[in-house]
Design a protein around this motif. Structure first.
Motif, PDB file in Angstrom:
ATOM      1  N   LEU A 111      53.869  17.724  54.100  1.00 14.29           N
ATOM      2  CA  LEU A 111      55.001  16.816  54.047  1.00 14.29           C
ATOM      3  C   LEU A 111      55.953  17.114  55.196  1.00 14.29           C
ATOM      4  N   SER A 112      56.576  16.060  55.687  1.00 14.15           N
ATOM      5  CA  SER A 112      57.592  16.203  56.726  1.00 14.15           C
ATOM      6  C   SER A 112      58.856  15.479  56.287  1.00 14.15           C
TER       7      SER A 112
ATOM      8  N   SER B  31      69.380  27.831  57.147  1.00 13.11           N
ATOM      9  CA  SER B  31      69.540  27.513  58.565  1.00 13.11           C
ATOM     10  C   SER B  31      69.046  28.665  59.439  1.00 13.11           C
ATOM     11  N   ARG B  32      69.012  29.868  58.887  1.00 14.11           N
ATOM     12  CA  ARG B  32      68.534  31.028  59.632  1.00 14.11           C
ATOM     13  C   ARG B  32      67.045  31.293  59.430  1.00 14.11           C
ATOM     14  N   GLY B  33      66.426  30.494  58.563  1.00 19.81           N
ATOM     15  CA  GLY B  33      64.981  30.625  58.393  1.00 19.81           C
ATOM     16  C   GLY B  33      64.526  31.426  57.191  1.00 19.81           C
TER      17      GLY B  33
ATOM     18  N   ARG C 152      60.680  24.946  59.340  1.00 13.82           N
ATOM     19  CA  ARG C 152      61.566  23.977  59.976  1.00 13.82           C
ATOM     20  C   ARG C 152      61.452  24.080  61.476  1.00 13.82           C
ATOM     21  N   ASP C 153      61.716  22.943  62.130  1.00 13.52           N
ATOM     22  CA  ASP C 153      61.760  22.875  63.583  1.00 13.52           C
ATOM     23  C   ASP C 153      63.103  22.238  63.937  1.00 13.52           C
TER      24      ASP C 153
END
Length: 117
Positions: free
Chosen positions: A20-21, A53-55, A71-72
């Motif tokens: 999924l995107s 947001s930091r992964g 995330r990209d």
């Protein structure tokens, strides 16, 4: 105008995979924690996975070991790689964004995932 647009859902056999995107516009993507939720018929919406947001990532127990969120930030896109799918994974999958800048949050329109046995 904020938009979260999910894609990649569909019909797959048990044991199969889907990716999924969710592509966001109208927000500062890098300032948002991103989540995937799902809602099966007759059930409450539940968290599947999240990525800050930091992964940093977190997963529901049902998703651990099978799903991967990533995330990209350059593409304003969050992904959910789903492997070893089960019929009980059948649901509408929603993308959710929550900003740590102003606390605002947004939902996508959802994408249907159906896993046949």
């Amino acid at each position: 105008q904020v938009q979260l647009v999910e894609s990649g859902g569909g019909l797959v056999q048990a044991g199969g995979s889907l990716r999924l995107s969710c592509t966001a516009s109208g927000i500062i993507f890098s300032a948002n924690d991103m989540y995937w939720y799902r809602q099966a018929p007759g059930k409450q919406r539940e968290l599947v996975a999240g990525i800050t947001s930091r992964g940093s990532t977190n997963y529901a127990d049902s998703a651990k070991g099978r799903f991967t969120i990533s995330r990209d930030n350059a593409k304003n896109t969050v992904y959910l790689e789903m492997n070893s799918l089960k019929p009980e994974d059948t649901a509408v999958y929603y993308c959710y964004a929550r900003s740590w800048l102003d606390g605002k949050n947004y939902w996508g329109q959802g994408t249907q995932v159906t896993v046949s046995s």
